[in-house]
Motif scaffolding. Sequence first.
Motif, mmCIF file in Angstrom:
data_model
loop_
_atom_site.group_PDB
_atom_site.id
_atom_site.type_symbol
_atom_site.label_atom_id
_atom_site.label_comp_id
_atom_site.label_asym_id
_atom_site.label_seq_id
_atom_site.Cartn_x
_atom_site.Cartn_y
_atom_site.Cartn_z
ATOM 1 N N ASP A 84 -24.029 72.310 61.823
ATOM 2 C CA ASP A 84 -23.376 73.435 61.321
ATOM 3 C C ASP A 84 -22.766 73.172 59.646
ATOM 4 O OD1 ASP A 84 -23.833 74.648 63.742
ATOM 5 O OD2 ASP A 84 -21.951 73.841 64.565
ATOM 6 N N GLY A 85 -22.449 74.070 58.962
ATOM 7 C CA GLY A 85 -21.814 73.953 57.703
ATOM 8 C C GLY A 85 -22.629 72.966 56.809
ATOM 9 N N ILE A 86 -22.209 72.120 56.256
ATOM 10 C CA ILE A 86 -22.829 71.133 55.533
ATOM 11 C C ILE A 86 -23.970 70.250 56.152
ATOM 12 C CG2 ILE A 86 -21.160 70.950 53.619
ATOM 13 C CD1 ILE A 86 -20.231 68.433 54.647
ATOM 14 N N GLY A 87 -23.831 70.115 57.537
ATOM 15 C CA GLY A 87 -24.605 69.221 58.072
ATOM 16 C C GLY A 87 -26.148 69.338 57.615
ATOM 17 N N PRO A 88 -26.926 70.174 57.609
ATOM 18 C CA PRO A 88 -28.130 70.441 57.128
ATOM 19 C C PRO A 88 -28.469 69.717 55.789
ATOM 20 C CG PRO A 88 -27.752 72.426 57.864
ATOM 21 C CD PRO A 88 -26.349 71.698 58.088
ATOM 22 N N GLU A 89 -27.426 69.968 54.882
ATOM 23 C CA GLU A 89 -27.478 69.297 53.532
ATOM 24 C C GLU A 89 -27.432 67.804 53.318
ATOM 25 O OE1 GLU A 89 -24.928 71.615 50.601
ATOM 26 O OE2 GLU A 89 -24.697 72.995 52.519
ATOM 27 N N ILE A 90 -26.655 67.352 54.200
ATOM 28 C CA ILE A 90 -26.509 65.941 53.952
ATOM 29 C C ILE A 90 -27.453 65.205 54.875
ATOM 30 C CG2 ILE A 90 -24.024 66.129 53.561
ATOM 31 C CD1 ILE A 90 -23.175 65.766 56.471
ATOM 32 N N ILE A 91 -27.842 65.783 56.033
ATOM 33 C CA ILE A 91 -28.831 65.083 56.729
ATOM 34 C C ILE A 91 -30.272 64.870 55.900
ATOM 35 C CG2 ILE A 91 -30.421 65.363 58.497
ATOM 36 C CD1 ILE A 91 -28.193 64.232 59.907
ATOM 37 N N ASP A 92 -30.379 66.115 55.112
ATOM 38 C CA ASP A 92 -31.777 66.126 54.674
ATOM 39 C C ASP A 92 -31.738 65.193 53.322
ATOM 40 O OD1 ASP A 92 -32.739 68.307 55.583
ATOM 41 O OD2 ASP A 92 -32.253 69.801 54.197
ATOM 42 N N GLU A 93 -30.333 64.576 52.712
ATOM 43 C CA GLU A 93 -30.421 63.488 51.797
ATOM 44 C C GLU A 93 -30.845 62.232 52.766
ATOM 45 O OE1 GLU A 93 -30.868 64.427 48.757
ATOM 46 O OE2 GLU A 93 -30.973 66.401 49.951
ATOM 47 N N ALA A 94 -30.343 61.896 53.775
ATOM 48 C CA ALA A 94 -30.381 60.665 54.415
ATOM 49 C C ALA A 94 -31.481 60.678 54.921
ATOM 50 C CB ALA A 94 -29.420 60.901 55.752
ATOM 51 N N ILE A 95 -32.528 61.782 55.219
ATOM 52 C CA ILE A 95 -33.847 61.487 55.523
ATOM 53 C C ILE A 95 -34.421 61.182 54.460
ATOM 54 C CG2 ILE A 95 -35.959 62.807 56.316
ATOM 55 C CD1 ILE A 95 -34.111 64.120 58.390
ATOM 56 N N LYS A 96 -34.325 61.553 53.227
ATOM 57 C CA LYS A 96 -34.750 61.291 52.154
ATOM 58 C C LYS A 96 -34.961 59.778 51.808
ATOM 59 C CE LYS A 96 -34.123 64.271 48.105
ATOM 60 N NZ LYS A 96 -33.098 64.863 47.286
ATOM 61 N N VAL A 97 -33.313 59.249 52.004
ATOM 62 C CA VAL A 97 -33.419 57.796 51.559
ATOM 63 C C VAL A 97 -34.082 56.916 52.719
ATOM 64 C CG1 VAL A 97 -31.489 56.093 51.686
ATOM 65 C CG2 VAL A 97 -31.136 58.196 50.441
ATOM 66 N N LEU A 98 -34.236 57.460 53.991
ATOM 67 C CA LEU A 98 -34.853 56.670 54.915
ATOM 68 C C LEU A 98 -36.360 56.769 54.572
ATOM 69 C CD1 LEU A 98 -33.094 58.098 58.341
ATOM 70 C CD2 LEU A 98 -33.114 55.595 57.513
ATOM 71 N N ASP A 99 -36.914 57.761 54.142
ATOM 72 C CA ASP A 99 -38.311 57.683 53.943
ATOM 73 C C ASP A 99 -38.598 56.641 52.794
ATOM 74 O OD1 ASP A 99 -39.218 59.471 55.747
ATOM 75 O OD2 ASP A 99 -38.734 61.514 54.385
ATOM 76 N N ALA A 100 -37.498 56.683 51.586
ATOM 77 C CA ALA A 100 -37.807 55.765 50.774
ATOM 78 C C ALA A 100 -37.803 54.253 51.144
ATOM 79 C CB ALA A 100 -36.783 55.896 49.634
ATOM 80 N N VAL A 101 -36.992 54.039 52.039
ATOM 81 C CA VAL A 101 -36.848 52.595 52.953
ATOM 82 C C VAL A 101 -38.236 52.320 53.526
ATOM 83 C CG1 VAL A 101 -35.728 51.634 55.055
ATOM 84 C CG2 VAL A 101 -34.361 52.326 53.153
ATOM 85 N N SER A 102 -38.783 53.449 54.365
ATOM 86 C CA SER A 102 -39.923 53.250 55.188
ATOM 87 C C SER A 102 -41.180 52.833 54.439
ATOM 88 C CB SER A 102 -40.242 54.044 56.300
ATOM 89 O OG SER A 102 -40.505 55.310 55.828
ATOM 90 N N ALA A 103 -41.283 53.517 53.147
ATOM 91 C CA ALA A 103 -42.558 53.459 52.270
ATOM 92 C C ALA A 103 -42.958 52.149 52.023
ATOM 93 C CB ALA A 103 -42.289 54.364 51.056
ATOM 94 N N GLY A 104 -44.053 51.560 52.272
ATOM 95 C CA GLY A 104 -44.411 50.238 51.977
ATOM 96 C C GLY A 104 -43.937 49.368 52.947
ATOM 97 N N SER A 105 -43.059 49.643 54.085
ATOM 98 C CA SER A 105 -42.721 48.763 55.269
ATOM 99 C C SER A 105 -43.764 48.679 56.337
ATOM 100 C CB SER A 105 -41.444 49.173 55.772
ATOM 101 O OG SER A 105 -41.351 50.248 56.710
ATOM 102 N N GLU A 106 -43.237 47.949 57.285
ATOM 103 C CA GLU A 106 -44.314 47.722 58.212
ATOM 104 C C GLU A 106 -43.733 48.537 59.597
ATOM 105 O OE1 GLU A 106 -41.138 44.555 58.835
ATOM 106 O OE2 GLU A 106 -42.127 45.685 57.323
ATOM 107 N N TYR A 107 -43.039 49.527 59.186
ATOM 108 C CA TYR A 107 -42.665 50.567 60.362
ATOM 109 C C TYR A 107 -42.542 51.975 59.727
ATOM 110 C CZ TYR A 107 -38.367 49.667 57.970
ATOM 111 O OH TYR A 107 -37.341 49.464 56.902
ATOM 112 N N GLU A 108 -42.613 53.016 60.698
ATOM 113 C CA GLU A 108 -42.483 54.372 60.257
ATOM 114 C C GLU A 108 -41.436 54.984 61.069
ATOM 115 O OE1 GLU A 108 -46.246 56.107 60.056
ATOM 116 O OE2 GLU A 108 -46.412 55.976 62.493
ATOM 117 N N PHE A 109 -40.749 56.082 60.546
ATOM 118 C CA PHE A 109 -39.890 57.012 61.397
ATOM 119 C C PHE A 109 -40.627 58.236 61.716
ATOM 120 C CE2 PHE A 109 -37.156 54.728 57.921
ATOM 121 C CZ PHE A 109 -36.472 53.912 59.138
ATOM 122 N N GLU A 110 -40.371 58.494 62.881
ATOM 123 C CA GLU A 110 -40.649 59.969 63.540
ATOM 124 C C GLU A 110 -39.640 60.555 63.864
ATOM 125 O OE1 GLU A 110 -43.424 59.961 67.253
ATOM 126 O OE2 GLU A 110 -41.959 61.574 67.822
#
Length: 356
Positions: free
Chosen positions: A12-38
């Motif tokens: 709830d509340g700001i939850g969706p906004e802050i999670i979207d940014e964490a996912i953005k950063v996780l995507d950046a981490v996984s790009a070019g790595s030997e793993y992926e996130f589902e």
Amino acid sequence: MKKYKIAVIKGDGIGPEIIDEAIKVLDAVSAGSEYEFEYNEYLMGGDAYDITGDPLPDETVVGCKESDAVLFGAIGGEKWDNLPRDKRPESGLLRLREQLELYANFRPVKVYDELIDASSLKKEVIEGVDLLVMRELTGGIYFGKPRQKNEDSAFNTMIYTKDEVVRIAKMAFEAALKRDKKVCSVDKANVLEVSQFWRDVVIEVAKGYPEVTLTHMYVDNAAMQLVRDPKQFDVILTGNIFGDILSDEASMISGSIGLLPSASVGGSVGLYEPIHGSAPDIAGQGIANPIATISSASLMLRFAFGEEKAADKIDRAITKLLDEGYRTKDISSYGAKEVCSTTEIGSIIADYVSKG
Ligand code: IPM
Ligand code: MN
């Protein structure tokens, strides 16, 4: 390619906004790595109640249990405050902790040098603080039975079994071994039987960790010592309700509650969340600080997946962001070169991660 399954609960509340940014950063981490996130999204909290009539739908519990980790934003809001206790958003989170057996809650408190002036405490007092609140999370007065409220009186029960104290104490001593090798167990043994019992069991467990120095403190004194001289602490081991209160207090050492991550572990799947709440007053305005959540994602990489290097990358990116003077509104009075929105902060951190 290795795949990590992440159950995502925006809440709830700001939850969706802050999670979207964490996912953005996780995507950046996984790009070019030997793993992926589902990522698989599940409902919990007020939003879940509005949609399904239950703040913790069964599907969420099943989904979390089938994942490698849970990334969680925040829940709650005034809108749901008058519901019966078992329908409130908080009860969803408490039940999930219970279901996943998340008995150990790690709440690390670090001071970012760049934000040292953001704390209400003096610089000399907080410089270099690095402590860990180890909070027991599935026992004590939060879960003790019997519990009751009627017209004339109400009560709750504070209960700890030996097994419950042993396992959280071990967690604290193990954590201390990787840190400064000091555990301060916080209780109210001068008044409460349950605390005297807690203390006795902790002393017993300590015998297995001769390298770690164990001290004890009453919770009232600990609350005072945390603001008087927080540097004296390494690992603070404490029960559910004392840990809830002390960790909020400790978070202010770092200047903003918007900075601190947490990890709840013990069962087979851990849960990673910022320690702050859903801040309904600022939801949807794009001003929430996503750092605590991004930092929680980093803890997830470390604890759940053992991806230390990736976690270091995120931590370095956060420090660099603060170094460069990018700030959300909550910390904008301290060394801000540019006041940024929630999404801008996420994008900058993701960008540093990609380059770093
Ligand atoms: C926390 C919160 C929760 C708690 C609430 C939302 C149930 O304050 O995670 O610290 O009291 O444990
Ligand atoms: Mn709390």
